[in-house]
Design a protein around this motif. Sequence first.
Motif, PDB file in Angstrom:
ATOM      1  N   ARG A   3       0.898  -1.201  -0.002  1.00 48.42           N
ATOM      2  CA  ARG A   3       0.004   0.020   0.088  1.00 48.42           C
ATOM      3  C   ARG A   3       0.890   1.248   0.151  1.00 48.42           C
ATOM      4  O   ARG A   3       0.534   2.324  -0.762  1.00 48.42           O
ATOM      5  N   TRP A   4       1.871   1.150   0.685  1.00 43.36           N
ATOM      6  CA  TRP A   4       2.757   2.576   0.852  1.00 43.36           C
ATOM      7  C   TRP A   4       3.331   2.695  -0.498  1.00 43.36           C
ATOM      8  O   TRP A   4       3.858   3.935  -0.924  1.00 43.36           O
ATOM      9  N   GLU A   5       3.805   1.829  -1.183  1.00 42.43           N
ATOM     10  CA  GLU A   5       4.641   1.945  -2.422  1.00 42.43           C
ATOM     11  C   GLU A   5       3.660   2.445  -3.463  1.00 42.43           C
ATOM     12  O   GLU A   5       3.781   3.269  -4.244  1.00 42.43           O
ATOM     13  N   THR A  39      11.028  -4.099   6.107  1.00 42.87           N
ATOM     14  CA  THR A  39      11.037  -4.093   7.648  1.00 42.87           C
ATOM     15  C   THR A  39      12.757  -4.058   7.711  1.00 42.87           C
ATOM     16  O   THR A  39      12.921  -3.324   8.932  1.00 42.87           O
ATOM     17  N   ASP A  40      13.571  -4.565   6.689  1.00 41.93           N
ATOM     18  CA  ASP A  40      15.064  -4.295   6.970  1.00 41.93           C
ATOM     19  C   ASP A  40      15.395  -2.665   6.696  1.00 41.93           C
ATOM     20  O   ASP A  40      16.349  -2.196   7.399  1.00 41.93           O
ATOM     21  N   ARG A  41      14.553  -2.151   5.759  1.00 46.33           N
ATOM     22  CA  ARG A  41      14.856  -0.837   5.599  1.00 46.33           C
ATOM     23  C   ARG A  41      14.514  -0.117   7.004  1.00 46.33           C
ATOM     24  O   ARG A  41      15.170   1.010   7.148  1.00 46.33           O
ATOM     25  N   LEU A  42      13.423  -0.209   7.406  1.00 46.43           N
ATOM     26  CA  LEU A  42      12.947   0.300   8.679  1.00 46.43           C
ATOM     27  C   LEU A  42      13.904   0.154   9.827  1.00 46.43           C
ATOM     28  O   LEU A  42      14.228   1.188  10.660  1.00 46.43           O
ATOM     29  N   LEU A  43      14.563  -1.113  10.102  1.00 41.78           N
ATOM     30  CA  LEU A  43      15.443  -1.359  10.899  1.00 41.78           C
ATOM     31  C   LEU A  43      16.633  -0.588  10.768  1.00 41.78           C
ATOM     32  O   LEU A  43      17.402  -0.037  11.675  1.00 41.78           O
ATOM     33  N   VAL A  44      17.283  -0.560   9.736  1.00 45.59           N
ATOM     34  CA  VAL A  44      18.576   0.214   9.255  1.00 45.59           C
ATOM     35  C   VAL A  44      18.290   1.631   9.558  1.00 45.59           C
ATOM     36  O   VAL A  44      19.247   2.243  10.093  1.00 45.59           O
ATOM     37  N   THR A  45      17.056   2.302   9.303  1.00 44.33           N
ATOM     38  CA  THR A  45      16.829   3.637   9.581  1.00 44.33           C
ATOM     39  C   THR A  45      16.802   3.797  11.166  1.00 44.33           C
ATOM     40  O   THR A  45      17.480   4.978  11.261  1.00 44.33           O
ATOM     41  N   LEU A  46      16.101   3.164  11.763  1.00 43.03           N
ATOM     42  CA  LEU A  46      15.910   3.416  13.090  1.00 43.03           C
ATOM     43  C   LEU A  46      17.176   3.236  13.798  1.00 43.03           C
ATOM     44  O   LEU A  46      17.708   3.819  14.874  1.00 43.03           O
ATOM     45  N   SER A  70      21.754   4.248   2.211  1.00 49.17           N
ATOM     46  CA  SER A  70      21.642   5.462   2.088  1.00 49.17           C
ATOM     47  C   SER A  70      20.235   5.691   1.590  1.00 49.17           C
ATOM     48  O   SER A  70      19.605   6.726   1.911  1.00 49.17           O
ATOM     49  N   ALA A  71      19.902   5.111   0.440  1.00 52.48           N
ATOM     50  CA  ALA A  71      18.458   5.219  -0.057  1.00 52.48           C
ATOM     51  C   ALA A  71      17.510   5.110   0.931  1.00 52.48           C
ATOM     52  O   ALA A  71      16.340   5.335   0.979  1.00 52.48           O
ATOM     53  N   ALA A  72      17.694   3.740   1.593  1.00 53.38           N
ATOM     54  CA  ALA A  72      16.670   3.143   2.640  1.00 53.38           C
ATOM     55  C   ALA A  72      16.609   4.261   3.698  1.00 53.38           C
ATOM     56  O   ALA A  72      15.373   4.420   4.064  1.00 53.38           O
ATOM     57  N   VAL A  73      17.506   4.863   4.243  1.00 53.36           N
ATOM     58  CA  VAL A  73      17.406   5.866   5.225  1.00 53.36           C
ATOM     59  C   VAL A  73      16.689   7.108   4.683  1.00 53.36           C
ATOM     60  O   VAL A  73      15.704   7.507   5.477  1.00 53.36           O
ATOM     61  N   ARG A  74      17.116   7.554   3.529  1.00 56.12           N
ATOM     62  CA  ARG A  74      16.354   8.740   2.612  1.00 56.12           C
ATOM     63  C   ARG A  74      14.776   8.605   2.694  1.00 56.12           C
ATOM     64  O   ARG A  74      13.881   9.287   2.933  1.00 56.12           O
ATOM     65  N   GLU A  75      14.518   7.389   2.105  1.00 55.52           N
ATOM     66  CA  GLU A  75      12.968   6.929   1.878  1.00 55.52           C
ATOM     67  C   GLU A  75      12.173   6.955   3.331  1.00 55.52           C
ATOM     68  O   GLU A  75      11.211   7.222   3.542  1.00 55.52           O
ATOM     69  N   VAL A  76      12.698   5.844   4.390  1.00 49.56           N
ATOM     70  CA  VAL A  76      12.153   5.752   5.542  1.00 49.56           C
ATOM     71  C   VAL A  76      11.969   6.786   6.322  1.00 49.56           C
ATOM     72  O   VAL A  76      10.934   7.164   6.980  1.00 49.56           O
ATOM     73  N   GLY A  78      11.677   9.888   5.410  1.00 50.58           N
ATOM     74  CA  GLY A  78      10.350  10.793   4.747  1.00 50.58           C
ATOM     75  C   GLY A  78       9.124  10.232   5.303  1.00 50.58           C
ATOM     76  O   GLY A  78       8.054  10.999   5.644  1.00 50.58           O
ATOM     77  N   LEU A  79       9.006   8.908   5.367  1.00 49.71           N
ATOM     78  CA  LEU A  79       7.809   8.235   5.537  1.00 49.71           C
ATOM     79  C   LEU A  79       7.549   8.432   7.278  1.00 49.71           C
ATOM     80  O   LEU A  79       6.568   8.721   7.593  1.00 49.71           O
ATOM     81  N   LEU A  80       8.523   8.416   7.942  1.00 49.01           N
ATOM     82  CA  LEU A  80       8.302   8.585   9.446  1.00 49.01           C
ATOM     83  C   LEU A  80       7.862  10.146   9.771  1.00 49.01           C
ATOM     84  O   LEU A  80       7.052  10.355  10.490  1.00 49.01           O
ATOM     85  N   ALA A  81       8.600  10.908   8.890  1.00 51.16           N
ATOM     86  CA  ALA A  81       8.415  12.594   9.145  1.00 51.16           C
ATOM     87  C   ALA A  81       6.817  12.629   8.672  1.00 51.16           C
ATOM     88  O   ALA A  81       6.259  13.550   9.424  1.00 51.16           O
ATOM     89  N   GLU A  82       6.391  12.132   7.672  1.00 51.20           N
ATOM     90  CA  GLU A  82       4.961  12.261   7.062  1.00 51.20           C
ATOM     91  C   GLU A  82       3.918  11.923   8.166  1.00 51.20           C
ATOM     92  O   GLU A  82       2.820  12.527   8.292  1.00 51.20           O
ATOM     93  N   ARG A  83       4.189  11.041   9.224  1.00 44.88           N
ATOM     94  CA  ARG A  83       3.622  10.541   9.972  1.00 44.88           C
ATOM     95  C   ARG A  83       3.653  11.011  11.347  1.00 44.88           C
ATOM     96  O   ARG A  83       3.096  10.556  12.278  1.00 44.88           O
ATOM     97  N   GLY A  84       4.423  12.114  11.412  1.00 49.12           N
ATOM     98  CA  GLY A  84       4.423  12.665  12.651  1.00 49.12           C
ATOM     99  C   GLY A  84       5.623  12.396  13.560  1.00 49.12           C
ATOM    100  O   GLY A  84       5.635  12.910  14.784  1.00 49.12           O
ATOM    101  N   PHE A  85       6.512  11.586  13.278  1.00 53.22           N
ATOM    102  CA  PHE A  85       7.363  11.037  14.228  1.00 53.22           C
ATOM    103  C   PHE A  85       8.453  11.861  14.077  1.00 53.22           C
ATOM    104  O   PHE A  85       8.626  12.609  12.867  1.00 53.22           O
ATOM    105  N   ALA A  86       9.212  12.524  15.232  1.00 53.58           N
ATOM    106  CA  ALA A  86      10.380  13.358  15.378  1.00 53.58           C
ATOM    107  C   ALA A  86      11.698  12.699  14.815  1.00 53.58           C
ATOM    108  O   ALA A  86      11.835  11.538  15.100  1.00 53.58           O
ATOM    109  N   VAL A  87      11.974  13.363  13.485  1.00 57.21           N
ATOM    110  CA  VAL A  87      13.232  12.775  12.808  1.00 57.21           C
ATOM    111  C   VAL A  87      14.174  13.899  12.875  1.00 57.21           C
ATOM    112  O   VAL A  87      13.892  14.876  12.437  1.00 57.21           O
TER     113      VAL A  87
END
Length: 94
Positions: A3-5, A39-46, A70-76, A78-87
């Motif tokens: 869905r997110w894609e 899930t791995d992209r999310l874990l890498v970013t966090l 780098s691409a995973a961190v950049r993508e995720v 943005g997704l976290l920021a859109e949903r109101g998480f402090a990034v």
Amino acid sequence: MPRWEAARESDRESDRAERRGGERRRAAGAGRKAKLVFTDRLLVTLTHLRHDLPHAALAELYRVDRSTVSAAVREVRGLLAERGFAVPTGPRYA
């Protein structure tokens, strides 16, 4: 396609079509597959945000190229920021 894609693609499709000079030529989801599942992209970013590990170190841990991390961190981020998480922002966190 997850869905997110699908949402990401539909939000930017008109911009992409304009840059491409027309509608897409391949079906959505065609082309190179992601080397890290979401899930791995999310874990890498966090992990990067929490422990400030360099992208090169995370690439070694996940056995991928640094540019993939780098691409995973950049993508995720943005997704976290859109949903109101402090990034954190700024040149250090790019």
